[in-house]
Design a protein around this motif. Structure first.
Motif, mmCIF file in Angstrom:
data_model
loop_
_atom_site.group_PDB
_atom_site.id
_atom_site.type_symbol
_atom_site.label_atom_id
_atom_site.label_comp_id
_atom_site.label_asym_id
_atom_site.label_seq_id
_atom_site.Cartn_x
_atom_site.Cartn_y
_atom_site.Cartn_z
ATOM 1 N N MET A 97 0.838 -1.209 0.000
ATOM 2 C CA MET A 97 0.000 0.000 0.000
ATOM 3 C C MET A 97 0.870 1.256 0.000
ATOM 4 O O MET A 97 0.606 2.204 -0.735
ATOM 5 N N TRP A 98 1.915 1.260 0.848
ATOM 6 C CA TRP A 98 2.792 2.418 0.968
ATOM 7 C C TRP A 98 3.497 2.709 -0.361
ATOM 8 O O TRP A 98 3.537 3.846 -0.818
ATOM 9 N N CYS A 99 4.036 1.668 -0.965
ATOM 10 C CA CYS A 99 4.760 1.841 -2.228
ATOM 11 C C CYS A 99 3.823 2.214 -3.379
ATOM 12 O O CYS A 99 4.272 2.742 -4.394
ATOM 13 N N SER A 100 2.535 1.957 -3.191
ATOM 14 C CA SER A 100 1.544 2.329 -4.201
ATOM 15 C C SER A 100 1.035 3.749 -4.003
ATOM 16 O O SER A 100 0.171 4.211 -4.746
ATOM 17 N N GLY A 101 1.533 4.433 -2.953
ATOM 18 C CA GLY A 101 1.186 5.842 -2.773
ATOM 19 C C GLY A 101 0.245 6.158 -1.625
ATOM 20 O O GLY A 101 -0.167 7.310 -1.474
ATOM 21 N N ALA A 102 -0.117 5.179 -0.815
ATOM 22 C CA ALA A 102 -1.031 5.427 0.302
ATOM 23 C C ALA A 102 -0.382 6.345 1.340
ATOM 24 O O ALA A 102 0.837 6.399 1.464
ATOM 25 N N GLU A 103 -1.216 7.052 2.064
ATOM 26 C CA GLU A 103 -0.755 7.897 3.159
ATOM 27 C C GLU A 103 -0.527 7.025 4.396
ATOM 28 O O GLU A 103 -1.124 5.958 4.537
ATOM 29 N N PHE A 104 0.325 7.509 5.302
ATOM 30 C CA PHE A 104 0.633 6.740 6.508
ATOM 31 C C PHE A 104 -0.623 6.495 7.337
ATOM 32 O O PHE A 104 -0.805 5.412 7.898
ATOM 33 N N LEU A 121 6.620 10.317 6.275
ATOM 34 C CA LEU A 121 6.782 10.256 7.724
ATOM 35 C C LEU A 121 7.726 9.162 8.223
ATOM 36 O O LEU A 121 8.572 9.447 9.072
ATOM 37 N N PRO A 122 7.644 7.939 7.737
ATOM 38 C CA PRO A 122 8.538 6.905 8.287
ATOM 39 C C PRO A 122 10.019 7.211 8.100
ATOM 40 O O PRO A 122 10.848 6.663 8.805
#
Length: 79
Positions: A9-16, A71-72
């Motif tokens: 999800m993160w690599c697909s552009g999702a927000e934290f 953020l991460p």
């Protein structure tokens, strides 16, 4: 597999915040795993370069770019 879904999800552009809402994992756990994953990918980029596999090196570098954002990877979480 829960962490794999979060990373995807993160690599697909999702927000934290979306990651936190869709997972039962603690925020700190997500951040720690992402940082370790980024370090592993950076080491694999170097290894692919040493092996002379420029295609693999480029694909791994692209994965690092998609993962290492937001953020991460802030230098301080006290923004």
């Amino acid at each position: 597999t829960a962490m794999m879904d979060v990373i995807h999800m993160w690599c697909s552009g999702a927000e934290f915040s979306q990651l936190c809402e869709s997972s039962r994992l603690f925020e700190g756990t997500i951040i720690r795993v992402m940082r370790r994953e980024a370090e592993l990918l950076r080491q694999l980029v170097l290894a692919a370069g040493v092996m002379g596999d420029s295609d693999l090196e480029a694909r791994l570098q692209a994965a690092v770019v998609k993962l290492q954002r937001g953020l991460p990877f802030a230098s301080s979480l006290y923004i």
